[in-house]
Enzyme design. Structure first.
Site, mmCIF file in Angstrom:
data_model
loop_
_atom_site.group_PDB
_atom_site.id
_atom_site.type_symbol
_atom_site.label_atom_id
_atom_site.label_comp_id
_atom_site.label_asym_id
_atom_site.label_seq_id
_atom_site.Cartn_x
_atom_site.Cartn_y
_atom_site.Cartn_z
ATOM 1 N N LYS A 102 0.850 -1.192 0.000
ATOM 2 C CA LYS A 102 0.000 0.000 0.000
ATOM 3 C C LYS A 102 0.891 1.250 0.000
ATOM 4 O O LYS A 102 1.944 1.262 0.659
ATOM 5 C CB LYS A 102 -0.900 -0.010 1.235
ATOM 6 C CG LYS A 102 -1.989 1.056 1.234
ATOM 7 C CD LYS A 102 -2.880 0.907 2.470
ATOM 8 C CE LYS A 102 -3.969 1.957 2.524
ATOM 9 N NZ LYS A 102 -4.834 1.809 3.708
ATOM 10 N N SER A 144 -9.741 1.915 2.838
ATOM 11 C CA SER A 144 -8.848 2.663 1.983
ATOM 12 C C SER A 144 -7.839 1.802 1.231
ATOM 13 O O SER A 144 -7.242 2.266 0.274
ATOM 14 C CB SER A 144 -8.092 3.692 2.819
ATOM 15 O OG SER A 144 -7.236 3.046 3.754
ATOM 16 N N SER A 146 -9.968 -0.442 6.997
ATOM 17 C CA SER A 146 -9.365 -0.233 5.675
ATOM 18 C C SER A 146 -8.710 -1.450 5.042
ATOM 19 O O SER A 146 -8.324 -1.400 3.873
ATOM 20 C CB SER A 146 -8.337 0.893 5.751
ATOM 21 O OG SER A 146 -8.995 2.124 5.776
#
Ligand SMILES: [Zn+2]
Lengths: 483, 481
Positions: A79, A154, A178
């Protein structure tokens, strides 16, 4: 089925047996990226050259029989809020669009040491603030399962990449859901470990007391495997905890008879899509039939979780994001005078949702409001924690839906922040209480994946890995039979 | 109408740790800009602070020395504000649960009696970097960012400081104590010791408190006292005119020696303090505190008492000797080799200090070894050399680092061991200068100086002039009989 569609667990076996080479796997993944990426937009940066170099090295080790670990030679996506030395780390924000960290996050160091191949940095909601990956400054990510739908957020880029074979597995971060929610939206497995299990050093902070790095994988086995490599106390993160780390794979292929599963009553009230509830109850029935003892429990303060979460998360965020001031790194909007430079830089650099949360958090911490909002939120946080403590006196783990709603269309909720915030209703409590949770697929509604969430006591990930693995294994058998 | 000032200080002292408060970068105030920086102290995204244990020990040492309660639970907090020298956009400090609270600093009050100035709290925090302003732009040096500081806050209501003299006494005691413990060098010019001061006035005999004014930006003790003096004058004039004092922050103008308004209470920034989530709360066990306590050396007050008792030197001299721990240590090492403590202390204070001062070096760099220094004192005390010779030998020792005996041998200095030699010389001088002798006898006693001078000339300055004078007088008395 191509190599990039196999689980890390399977690929690991094949590498070990020298039936396939790391380069072959990488090529398969790169090919998939080439095909899919224009449509999916799972990555902000693809580190093709680095990955090729790494695969070359891994292959040498494979030939010599000197593999570093069970993930040696397997491509992983990271990420884009996890720092990678020499590789752009943008947090999907304009303000860090050009930021190249001078250091590696501890998890990245650990992965590199284990021989994992870094394939790229995945798209996300800007600074992890969002539940749909739509707040990214670099465009939204598409849900690979159904076009036009969000992958959740996210960590939407990581979940999407894993779901469509653009990565074998991935790292995400979870502040309020997330990891678990996008895993659910994309039909993959995502886990938020116990707060303190994985070092946060190098994870760009959104809300420090809630953030936790975790795996997003195709299977529970992959999750267990990856978890083995990223857990452990880090002297660079004094909030990481020194507890013994089990081999999480030992929780795989275990019997679940007699395991006590609690269903929190408060999670099944208005707001939960009835179709999701029905699917969820099917899963409950299945586990019950397999020997799990299911009982209803109560987490009475659940209704305050979302507001508590948004008060604490935004308060911390308002302070954590103060360093993006145009002075040291990132984008600077030059101007006459210091204050003007600050204003212009931050106005240009941050997106709407980030600004909204900074404003909210600044307000929450302001003189005269601090007691009413921040301190009160801390008190409720304690109550929520207590709820779980009491609950776990009765059961070994808890089972809940991951999201009250199905994956939604891109653009559908972005203009209604409150509606967006409610998507996290089942996930935020775990961050507030620091507990581990895993999200695993439990079927489809209208071709859209949904997931269930398993929660356990702190530092007791094995219990939910055991149950999740049992469930996933059984379901795969069942689904395979049906196909 | 007579007013009394009530004064309290916020003293910031940079701790003398080897590394910074939250990373392993070295603390070095003299280094080139941005040579001691890392991802943590430049606030790279994703970095986290790791607390320096030594800094916690130093803070507790200060707390114990200033009679504070050491809190079992200590919490770090973020103080949020924007400034280019503050890389994170917040300073990690302590707010609600500081390490040390409710102590006092004992000073000599204006009435000559011991006075316990109230200490509210002592907390640990990090320093900011430094801005260098160039023409049209500014540069920032992060070497100092993250250097540990303690803030010592004295009380405005519980035993506040009541005069300029007490203010000076307080600051000196605090600085001296911190230096003694090796907790801070407290060099003001290097910014290692900074303070803000709060002052309010009230009518003598009154019990209540008026609004207080904070003064910032003073870079020396002198300026602090100047600022206070100005402020006392300004506030008393306002009060006399029946006007109110507004709570505000003022800046001291070093050139004009006045304070000027900076901001009022309404403009005071809201720092939005909240507990630092990146650091765990500290649990300071009593065992840890006792371990730290053992590291505290003898503090100035105790040392003064002991010196007076053990060495029988006057209190005023002891105060000079113990002002710096290094001087006191030097004296004590010397005292191992001589029993003539009074002469030793005089020579340290007068002769050694003069030489150190003229070379502008500290006692730590003193080239004269304690043993050699005492040897010199002993030679002098035994009457083997005169004061003048001793002084010149000391000067030589100071340059070459040699022992006195060595120098005496090398330079062929006549060590006057017997008075006979001197007596013989005096007789000669008297014989050679009969007219002078007559003058003296007729009452012009000051003419004796001429004879003393003549004798000194013969001894090449190696005699003790005072002794020579006495001996001449004796001789003359003898002759007149
Ligand atoms: Zn540093």
């Amino acid at each position: 089925m191509e190599l990039c569609d196999l689980s890390a667990y399977k690929l690991s076996e094949l590498i070990k047996k020298k039936e396939i080479s790391p380069k072959e796997i990488l090529n398969s993944v790169l090919k998939r990226i080439k095909e899919k990426e224009p449509e999916i937009n799972a990555y902000i940066t693809v580190t093709k050259d680095l990955a090729k170099f790494q695969a070359e090295e891994a292959e040498k080790r494979q030939r010599k029989g000197e593999l570093l670990s069970d993930i040696d030679g397997i491509p992983i996506a990271i990420k884009d809020n996890i720092c990678t030395k020499g590789i752009k780390t943008t947090c999907a924000s304009n303000i860090l669009a050009n930021y190249v960290p001078p250091y590696n996050a501890t998890v990245v160091d650990r992965l590199l040491k284990a021989g994992a191949i870094i394939i790229g940095k995945t798209n996300m909601d800007e600074f992890a603030m969002g539940s749909s990956t739509e707040t990214s400054a670099f465009g939204p990510t598409q849900n690979p399962v159904k076009k036009g739908y969000v992958p959740g957020g996210s960590s939407g880029g990581s979940a999407a990449a894993v779901a469509c074979g653009e990565a074998v597995f991935a790292l995400g971060s979870d502040t309020g859901g997330s990891i678990r929610q996008p895993a659910s939206f994309c039909g993959v497995v995502g886990m938020k470990p116990t707060y303190g299990r994985v070092s946060r050093y190098g994870l760009v902070a959104y809300a420090s007391s809630l953030d936790q790095i975790g795996p997003i994988c195709k299977s529970v086995e992959d999750c267990a495997m990856l978890l083995n490599h990223i857990c452990g106390r880090d002297p660079k993160d004094t909030t990481s905890v020194s507890v013994s780390i089990p081999d999480f794979r030992s929780a795989l292929n275990q019997d679940i008879k007699g395991i006590k599963v609690g269903l929190p009553r408060e999670y099944f009230v208005e707001g939960l899509d009835s179709r999701i509830k029905d699917k969820f109850m099917e899963a409950v029935k299945f586990l019950q039939d397999a020997g799990a003892i299911v009982e209803e429990i109560s987490l009475p303060h659940t209704k305050y979780a979302i507001s508590t979460y948004y008060l604490i998360a935004t308060a911390e965020a308002s302070s954590n994001l103060a360093r993006y001031d145009g002075v040291k790194y990132g984008i600077r909007q030059s101007s006459d005078g210091l204050i003007e430079m600050y204003k212009k830089t931050r106005m240009f650099g941050f997106g709407r949702e980030v600004k909204r949360r900074i404003m909210l958090g600044t307000y929450v911490l302001s003189a005269g409001y601090y007691e009413a909002y921040y301190l009160k939120a801390l008190k409720v946080r304690t109550l929520i924690r207590e709820d779980f403590k009491k609950g776990f006196e009765k059961v070994d783990c808890m089972l809940t839906p991951v999201s009250p709603i199905l994956p939604f269309r891109i653009g559908e909720r972005i203009d209604d922040p409150l509606k967006m915030y409610l998507v996290d209703v089942y996930t935020v409590s775990l961050n507030l209480s620091g507990l581990p949770g895993i999200s695993i697929p439990c079927g489809y509604i209208d071709d859209l994946p949904i997931g269930i969430q398993l929660i356990s006591k702190a530092f007791n990930e094995q219990t939910i890995i055991k149950l999740a693995h049992f469930y996933q294994r059984s379901m795969e058998d069942k689904w395979n039979l049906n196909h | 109408m007579e007013f009394e000032p009530l004064i309290c200080f916020e003293v910031h002292a940079e701790l003398k740790t080897r590394s910074k408060l939250f990373c392993s970068c070295a603390v070095d105030p003299d280094a080139d800009p941005n040579t001691h920086i890392c991802p943590v102290c430049t606030a790279q995204p994703g970095t986290l602070p790791v607390l320096n244990k030594r800094a916690v020990e130093f803070t507790i040492m200060a707390g114990l020395a200033f009679n504070c309660r050491i809190n079992r639970r200590a919490v770090f907090a973020r103080k949020n504000y924007f400034y280019p020298d503050l890389p994170k956009g917040y300073q990690i400090s302590q707010y609600e649960h500081p390490l040390c609270e409710d102590g006092y600093v004992e000073i000599t009050g204006d009435d000559g009696k011991p006075y316990k100035v109230g200490i509210k709290r002592i907390h640990l925090e990090e320093d900011a970097g430094k801005l260098v302003h160039e023409k049209g732009y500014s540069l920032v040096d992060f070497n100092r960012a993250g250097v540990p500081l303690i803030e010592i806050v004295s009380d405005h209501t519980r035993n506040p400081i009541r005069s300029l003299k007490e203010a000076k006494e307080y600051l000196e005691t605090v600085r001296q104590t911190l230096q003694y413990m090796g907790v801070s060098d407290c060099i003001m010019e290097k910014g290692q010791f900074r303070c803000d001061v709060n002052i309010s006035l009230r009518k003598k005999g009154e019990k209540g408190f008026n609004e207080r004014v904070e003064i910032k930006n003073m870079s020396s003790f002198r300026f602090i006292l100047d600022a206070l003096q100005y402020e006392i004058k300004r506030q008393s004039e306002l009060l006399k005119a029946g006007k109110k004092i507004v709570q505000e922050t003022r800046l001291f103008d070093e050139r004009k020696k006045v304070t000027i308004p900076m901001r009022t209470k309404e403009d005071a920034p809201d720092y939005r303090y909240f507990p630092e989530p990146d650091l765990v709360e500290l649990d300071i066990s009593p065992e840890f505190v006792s371990l730290v306590k053992e590291k505290i050396p003898e503090l100035p007050a105790e040392k003064v008492k002991r010196f007076v008792e053990k060495y029988g030197i006057s209190r005023s001299d002891v105060l000079i000797l113990t002002k710096q721990r290094e001087t006191a240590d030097y004296f004590e090492r010397c005292a191992e080799y001589t029993s003539n403590y009074k002469r030793l202390s005089l020579w340290v204070i007068n002769e050694l200090f003069r030489l150190l001062k003229s070379d502008s070096i500290g006692i730590k760099e003193c080239p004269v070894k304690p043993k050699a220094f005492s040897e010199l004192i002993n030679l002098l005390s035994d009457g083997q050399i005169t004061e003048q010779i001793a002084k010149s030998i000391l000067e030589e020792m100071f340059v070459s680092g040699k022992d006195p005996s060595e120098i005496i041998k090398e330079k062929d200095i006549k060590v006057i061991q017997e008075k006979d030699v001197l007596e013989q010389m005096i007789k000669e001088v008297i014989a050679e200068n009969q007219e002078i002798v007559e003058k003296i006898k007729s009452g012009k006693r000051e003419a004796i100086n001429f004879l003393v001078g003549q004798v000194m000339k013969k001894t090449r300055g190696q005699a003790n002039a005072k002794l020579v004078r006495e001996m001449i007088l004796q001789q003359l008395d003898y002759l007149s009989l």
